[in-house]
Write an enzyme that holds these catalytic residues in place. Structure first.
Site, short mmCIF file in Angstrom:
data_model
loop_
_atom_site.label_atom_id
_atom_site.label_comp_id
_atom_site.label_asym_id
_atom_site.label_seq_id
_atom_site.Cartn_x
_atom_site.Cartn_y
_atom_site.Cartn_z
N SER A 134 -16.30 62.13 56.32
CA SER A 134 -14.88 61.86 56.07
C SER A 134 -14.83 60.67 55.12
O SER A 134 -15.80 59.90 55.03
CB SER A 134 -14.19 61.50 57.39
OG SER A 134 -12.92 60.91 57.16
N TYR A 147 -13.39 56.34 65.41
CA TYR A 147 -13.72 57.52 64.62
C TYR A 147 -14.50 57.12 63.37
O TYR A 147 -15.56 57.70 63.07
CB TYR A 147 -12.44 58.25 64.23
CG TYR A 147 -12.65 59.42 63.30
CD1 TYR A 147 -13.30 60.57 63.75
CD2 TYR A 147 -12.22 59.39 61.97
CE1 TYR A 147 -13.51 61.65 62.90
CE2 TYR A 147 -12.42 60.47 61.13
CZ TYR A 147 -13.06 61.59 61.59
OH TYR A 147 -13.27 62.65 60.75
#
Length: 273
Positions: A134, A147
């Site tokens: 990501s 995260y």
């Protein structure tokens, strides 16, 4: 020449689209999810689709599945590490159990299936490992510290591991999307902190509202990304890093510029300026 792919987290979202794109390109795919039925329900039946159940946090199951895939197809040419989840919320609202779960799935689960597949690639001295990270593997935002930390960990691991594999003709590509128009922010994939901290109450409320509004309205097109990933996976020279989406490219550029500035500042301080 057609390739054999192994895609984790293939029952929905980006994993489903990668599987669909690979099949459309004439490739063969072992597509995994916690439920094999969920994969076939999402993608239908195809003679080149092998839907298998896998919980990537189970190391023994990952080893058995990799062997099963090789027994079925002869080779695993491309591994796509896609399965993952998002632990959202302000750090102090997230329990240690939630933090550990985030790392069990995103980090150790990814390592499990990679550790299971790599020996088969080493035996042939050929293969490509695609790791879906990501843009949050490069930078962190409020509400995304846990995260992002899991994605930072994945990127540090694969960056070093890729250099270990390169002399064996095994390639690596890390994909860093921005916000994709999938169900990744649904409750099935995203979880919020479970500890009430009054000091963060208003920020948490605004963050949850932002997530709810963004869900299924994200700017990134997962179909387009999947097609790009499959195209790169079929090429002879995939890039080491692929940053996808205007938002991701803008945020990554800002991070690089800030980092350059901080390095220059550090040099000046170290030199007594």
């Amino acid at each position: 020449m057609a390739r054999n792919w192994l895609v984790t987290g293939a029952s929905r979202g980006l994993g489903m689209e990668i599987t669909r794109a690979a099949l459309s390109a004439g490739e063969t795919v072992v597509a995994t999810a916690r439920s094999a039925h969920d994969v076939t329900e999402a993608l239908g039946t195809n003679s080149r689709l092998h839907a298998l159940a896998l919980d990537i946090t189970d190391e023994d199951a990952a080893i058995a599945l990799a062997q099963d895939a090789v027994d079925r197809l002869g080779t695993i040419d491309v591994l796509v590490n896609n399965a993952g989840q998002a632990q959202l919320g302000w750090f102090e609202t997230i329990s240690s159990a939630q933090v550990r779960r985030q790392f069990e799935v995103n980090v150790f689960g990814t390592m499990n299936i990679t550790r299971a597949v790599t020996p088969h690639m080493r035996a042939r001295q050929s293969g490509l490992i695609i790791t879906i990270s990501s843009v949050n593997g490069l930078l962190a935002n409020p509400g995304g510290s846990i995260y992002a930390s899991s994605k930072f960990a994945i990127e540090g691991w694969i960056e070093g591991f890729a250099q270990e594999l390169a002399p064996l003709n095994i390639k690596s590509m890390v994909v860093e999307p921005g916000m994709l128009r999938t169900d990744f922010l649904d409750d099935k994939s995203a979880e919020h902190g479970d500890i009430d901290v009054p000091d963060y109450a208003e920020a948490t409320r605004q963050f949850r509202s932002f997530i709810a509004a963004a869900n299924h309205n994200q700017p990134g097109d997962p179909v387009m990304l999947a097609e790009r990933i499959v195209s790169l996976g079929m090429s002879n020279k995939p890039p080491a890093r692929f940053i996808f989406g205007d938002d991701a490219q803008e945020w990554a550029t800002d991070k690089v510029n800030r980092l350059k500035m901080e390095i220059e500042q550090s040099v000046n301080i170290a030199n007594g300026n």
